[in-house]
Design a protein around this motif. Structure first.
Motif, PDB file in Angstrom:
ATOM      1  N   ASN A  10     -74.778  -7.940  49.093  1.00  0.00           N
ATOM      2  CA  ASN A  10     -74.032  -6.715  48.780  1.00  0.00           C
ATOM      3  C   ASN A  10     -74.879  -5.484  49.121  1.00  0.00           C
ATOM      4  N   ALA A  11     -74.371  -4.296  48.824  1.00  0.00           N
ATOM      5  CA  ALA A  11     -75.057  -3.047  49.173  1.00  0.00           C
ATOM      6  C   ALA A  11     -76.426  -2.925  48.517  1.00  0.00           C
ATOM      7  N   ASP A  12     -76.634  -3.628  47.401  1.00  0.00           N
ATOM      8  CA  ASP A  12     -77.927  -3.615  46.711  1.00  0.00           C
ATOM      9  C   ASP A  12     -78.851  -4.736  47.190  1.00  0.00           C
ATOM     10  N   GLY A  13     -78.400  -5.493  48.186  1.00  0.00           N
ATOM     11  CA  GLY A  13     -79.206  -6.602  48.704  1.00  0.00           C
ATOM     12  C   GLY A  13     -79.173  -7.824  47.807  1.00  0.00           C
ATOM     13  N   LEU A  14     -78.097  -7.977  47.042  1.00  0.00           N
ATOM     14  CA  LEU A  14     -77.966  -9.081  46.091  1.00  0.00           C
ATOM     15  C   LEU A  14     -76.743  -9.934  46.403  1.00  0.00           C
ATOM     16  N   VAL A  15     -76.764 -11.142  45.869  1.00  0.00           N
ATOM     17  CA  VAL A  15     -75.625 -12.043  45.962  1.00  0.00           C
ATOM     18  C   VAL A  15     -75.464 -12.715  44.591  1.00  0.00           C
ATOM     19  N   PRO A  16     -74.208 -12.842  44.102  1.00  0.00           N
ATOM     20  CA  PRO A  16     -74.005 -13.553  42.835  1.00  0.00           C
ATOM     21  C   PRO A  16     -74.238 -15.051  43.016  1.00  0.00           C
ATOM     22  N   VAL A  17     -74.794 -15.657  41.971  1.00  0.00           N
ATOM     23  CA  VAL A  17     -75.133 -17.077  41.995  1.00  0.00           C
ATOM     24  C   VAL A  17     -74.620 -17.726  40.721  1.00  0.00           C
ATOM     25  N   ILE A  18     -73.921 -18.829  40.884  1.00  0.00           N
ATOM     26  CA  ILE A  18     -73.445 -19.605  39.752  1.00  0.00           C
ATOM     27  C   ILE A  18     -74.329 -20.835  39.634  1.00  0.00           C
ATOM     28  N   ALA A  19     -74.835 -21.093  38.423  1.00  0.00           N
ATOM     29  CA  ALA A  19     -75.627 -22.295  38.170  1.00  0.00           C
ATOM     30  C   ALA A  19     -74.724 -23.308  37.474  1.00  0.00           C
ATOM     31  N   GLN A  20     -74.686 -24.513  38.041  1.00  0.00           N
ATOM     32  CA  GLN A  20     -73.820 -25.582  37.565  1.00  0.00           C
ATOM     33  C   GLN A  20     -74.664 -26.818  37.280  1.00  0.00           C
ATOM     34  N   ASP A  21     -74.386 -27.484  36.166  1.00  0.00           N
ATOM     35  CA  ASP A  21     -75.093 -28.715  35.826  1.00  0.00           C
ATOM     36  C   ASP A  21     -74.740 -29.781  36.864  1.00  0.00           C
ATOM     37  N   VAL A  22     -75.748 -30.336  37.503  1.00  0.00           N
ATOM     38  CA  VAL A  22     -75.529 -31.309  38.573  1.00  0.00           C
ATOM     39  C   VAL A  22     -74.923 -32.608  38.046  1.00  0.00           C
ATOM     40  N   LEU A  28     -73.120 -23.228  33.887  1.00  0.00           N
ATOM     41  CA  LEU A  28     -74.109 -22.849  32.896  1.00  0.00           C
ATOM     42  C   LEU A  28     -74.306 -21.342  32.802  1.00  0.00           C
ATOM     43  N   MET A  29     -74.325 -20.670  33.939  1.00  0.00           N
ATOM     44  CA  MET A  29     -74.594 -19.236  33.922  1.00  0.00           C
ATOM     45  C   MET A  29     -74.281 -18.629  35.277  1.00  0.00           C
ATOM     46  N   MET A  30     -74.273 -17.305  35.294  1.00  0.00           N
ATOM     47  CA  MET A  30     -74.145 -16.538  36.520  1.00  0.00           C
ATOM     48  C   MET A  30     -75.291 -15.543  36.537  1.00  0.00           C
ATOM     49  N   SER A 100     -74.634 -23.183  27.683  1.00  0.00           N
ATOM     50  CA  SER A 100     -74.009 -22.373  28.720  1.00  0.00           C
ATOM     51  C   SER A 100     -73.835 -20.941  28.240  1.00  0.00           C
ATOM     52  N   CYS A 101     -73.899 -20.012  29.167  1.00  0.00           N
ATOM     53  CA  CYS A 101     -73.605 -18.611  28.838  1.00  0.00           C
ATOM     54  C   CYS A 101     -72.117 -18.410  28.593  1.00  0.00           C
ATOM     55  N   PHE A 102     -71.301 -19.345  29.033  1.00  0.00           N
ATOM     56  CA  PHE A 102     -69.850 -19.259  28.868  1.00  0.00           C
ATOM     57  C   PHE A 102     -69.433 -20.006  27.610  1.00  0.00           C
ATOM     58  N   TYR A 103     -69.835 -19.474  26.472  1.00  0.00           N
ATOM     59  CA  TYR A 103     -69.596 -20.136  25.178  1.00  0.00           C
ATOM     60  C   TYR A 103     -68.488 -19.477  24.366  1.00  0.00           C
ATOM     61  N   ARG A 104     -67.826 -18.467  24.937  1.00  0.00           N
ATOM     62  CA  ARG A 104     -66.705 -17.816  24.252  1.00  0.00           C
ATOM     63  C   ARG A 104     -65.436 -18.018  25.070  1.00  0.00           C
ATOM     64  N   ARG A 105     -64.350 -18.372  24.373  1.00  0.00           N
ATOM     65  CA  ARG A 105     -63.064 -18.594  25.027  1.00  0.00           C
ATOM     66  C   ARG A 105     -62.016 -17.668  24.443  1.00  0.00           C
ATOM     67  N   LEU A 106     -61.149 -17.200  25.309  1.00  0.00           N
ATOM     68  CA  LEU A 106     -60.043 -16.364  24.860  1.00  0.00           C
ATOM     69  C   LEU A 106     -58.981 -17.262  24.251  1.00  0.00           C
ATOM     70  N   ASP A 107     -58.653 -17.005  22.981  1.00  0.00           N
ATOM     71  CA  ASP A 107     -57.694 -17.812  22.231  1.00  0.00           C
ATOM     72  C   ASP A 107     -56.818 -16.867  21.421  1.00  0.00           C
ATOM     73  N   ASP A 108     -55.551 -16.804  21.770  1.00  0.00           N
ATOM     74  CA  ASP A 108     -54.609 -15.905  21.070  1.00  0.00           C
ATOM     75  C   ASP A 108     -55.109 -14.470  21.028  1.00  0.00           C
ATOM     76  N   GLY A 109     -55.614 -13.980  22.161  1.00  0.00           N
ATOM     77  CA  GLY A 109     -56.037 -12.593  22.245  1.00  0.00           C
ATOM     78  C   GLY A 109     -57.359 -12.280  21.566  1.00  0.00           C
ATOM     79  N   GLN A 110     -58.118 -13.308  21.194  1.00  0.00           N
ATOM     80  CA  GLN A 110     -59.423 -13.113  20.545  1.00  0.00           C
ATOM     81  C   GLN A 110     -60.465 -14.010  21.222  1.00  0.00           C
ATOM     82  N   TRP A 111     -61.675 -13.468  21.355  1.00  0.00           N
ATOM     83  CA  TRP A 111     -62.776 -14.276  21.888  1.00  0.00           C
ATOM     84  C   TRP A 111     -63.335 -15.116  20.760  1.00  0.00           C
ATOM     85  N   ARG A 112     -63.368 -16.416  20.955  1.00  0.00           N
ATOM     86  CA  ARG A 112     -63.863 -17.345  19.943  1.00  0.00           C
ATOM     87  C   ARG A 112     -65.080 -18.101  20.474  1.00  0.00           C
TER      88      ARG A 112
END
Length: 132
Positions: A10-22, A28-30, A100-112
């Motif tokens: 990107n313009a800042d010289g960066l690229v997004p990276v997703i880490a996935q459990d093999v 796990l994270m971005m 994982s950093c993705f430990y919150r889920r949207l459930d009925d309009g609320q992050w749980r």
């Protein structure tokens, strides 16, 4: 053309990276990488990201010991996102002490919260959540 030149930085010289459990495919994270971080990742075999907050390379696990051993690197069709398949040492990828950093889920309009803390962040970082 170098393999690094095929990445759509990107313009800042960066690229997004997703880490996935093999082993089970769990995301796990971005994080972000610059050229140096990606080269270091390939050289060391462990994930090295670019810390935007500290403006320096960040070897995942440098503070916590929860390193990511890289088992594969893939690039998406546009060349603007990378996927690291990793073996997560210590079972914790998130600075909050969760798998994982993705430990919150949207459930009925609320992050749980759907995942419990595995390791106390204060024990991993000596009282600060500095690794990110």
């Amino acid at each position: 053309m170098s393999w690094l030149d095929e990445v759509a930085w990107n313009a800042d010289g960066l690229v997004p990276v997703i880490a996935q459990d093999v082993d089970d495919g769990r995301v796990l994270m971005m994080a972000w990488m610059n050229r140096q971080a990606l080269e270091s990742t390939l050289t060391t075999g462990e994930a090295v990201y670019w810390s935007r907050s500290r403006q320096r390379p960040w070897h995942k696990g440098e503070s916590s010991g929860n390193v990511q051993r890289v088992r594969g690197i893939a690039m998406d069709c546009d060349g603007d996102t990378l996927l690291l398949q990793v073996q997560q040492v210590g079972g914790v990828a998130c600075h909050t002490g969760r798998r994982s950093c993705f430990y919150r889920r949207l459930d009925d309009g609320q992050w749980r919260v759907v995942e419990s803390v595995r390791k106390d962040p204060a024990a991993m970082y000596g009282g600060s959540n500095s690794e990110r």
